[in-house]
Each structure stands twice: as C-alpha cells, then as structure tokens.
Design a protein around this motif. Sequence first.
Motif, short mmCIF file in Angstrom:
data_model
loop_
_atom_site.label_atom_id
_atom_site.label_comp_id
_atom_site.label_asym_id
_atom_site.label_seq_id
_atom_site.Cartn_x
_atom_site.Cartn_y
_atom_site.Cartn_z
N ARG A 157 0.81 -1.22 0.00
CA ARG A 157 0.00 0.00 0.00
C ARG A 157 0.84 1.26 0.00
N LEU A 158 2.00 1.22 0.63
CA LEU A 158 2.81 2.43 0.75
C LEU A 158 4.04 2.42 -0.14
N SER B 14 -8.05 4.64 10.51
CA SER B 14 -9.05 3.59 10.32
C SER B 14 -10.05 3.52 11.48
N TYR C 230 -8.77 4.62 3.42
CA TYR C 230 -7.65 4.00 4.08
C TYR C 230 -8.01 2.59 4.49
N TYR D 140 2.32 4.16 8.26
CA TYR D 140 1.48 3.01 8.59
C TYR D 140 0.73 3.26 9.90
N ARG E 232 -2.13 5.49 9.30
CA ARG E 232 -3.21 4.78 8.60
C ARG E 232 -4.05 3.96 9.58
#
Length: 215
Positions: A171-172, A203, A215, A196, A199
Amino acid sequence: MSPRSPRRKAKRLRTRRRHTWRRFPPLYLMDTTGLAYRSKDRLLRFRRGKEVRRVRGHARLLALMRWDRERRLLWPWGGVVGEGYAPDPRLGGEVLRRFPPSRGWLLADAGFDGKEVWGVLGEAGVRPVIRLRGGGEAREEARVRAREGWDPEVYRFRGVVEGMFGGMKTRLGGGYLLERKPWTARLRAFLELIAYGLRVLLSLLPPPPGYKAIY
C-alpha cells in the motif's frame, strides 16, 4: 447437531481462543525487514563458494508493534532503521532502549537472541517469548528465564507482524524506494512506519458524511 460435527468443533475452538486471548497480557511483536532502494550493487563481506555475491542496497527496518487483539490492530510502538544486513540483536537492543514496552510479553524470533536484547529486557520487566538459537544448554540467567517461560501458544502470534510489513510494501510502496543514498533510504523507511501508524489511527475514525473511507 452432533457433538462431533465440524460446526460444533469450530465453535468450541473459537470459544477456547477467546478465553485464551483474554488471559494474555499486552503482546509486543518485534521483527525486521529489508527495504530496497535504487543504487549500485554492493559486494557482500563473505563468500559462498568461490564467487562474491552482489546484492542491491537496502535499508533494514525494525518495527516494535503492540497488538490490540480485541480490535485486530497493530499499533507501532517504536522503530529503528539500520544499514543493510544490520544485526537484529543490535537493532533490537536500540529500539528497546528508546521505546521500552510497558509490561506485557515480547515476542521475537531467534534472530533477536543476543546480549544486546537480553541486557535491556532484564531492566524493563517484560517477559520475553523469544526463540533461542540452537539446542544447547542456556546458561545466562535471561536465556534460562526465557526457556522456562516458553509458551508455544503465545509464540504463534509472532507472525502477525508480517502482515504489517506486507501492508507497507503493497500500500505504501515500501519495497520500491526511489532514493539512491543509504541515509535517505533509511529516512524513507522510518517515514513508511510512521505513515502506517497514521493509517491505523485513521481507520478508527468515521469518514466524513457523504465520503467513503480511503484507508
């Protein structure tokens, strides 16, 4: 429904796992991963056979995570970044000194079985669940305590941290760093860990009205 039916067995297994999780104290997971960056190939300091191996440059990221079992979330507790092939015990001792866990159990594989890690854990009051290297006799006090307190039912949760590394790289973009210098690659790896953590925090928040979570 028969007591031996698969559905009844699965229900009993889920109930037993819930009771098992509740009796565990806070769990901290520690592991490392390599994040490559664009640079010229480097020579390793050891030989395999008669050829000198050439590998791509990479930064070594160590993440110390706290696992929230109820929410199924991994919270970044701390992290350090070293050069490629940096020893795990050295990085582990550094992250435990900078970000000491507050009680609980620390889970890690045999790569962290070193004096740097044991010396810090002796002062933190954290129970180590670290796999020891080899099958010889443990003589140091800390290693003896780790062997006596070994619990395979707890140690199996160590692999949860691999999901965090996979999320960073997919994802990153953490597996495809664009930097060409070692120090910029280390900085980028540490920022990936912070991203991270943000993120995970986002969430937990509901998206604004009319918008979907991104996200």
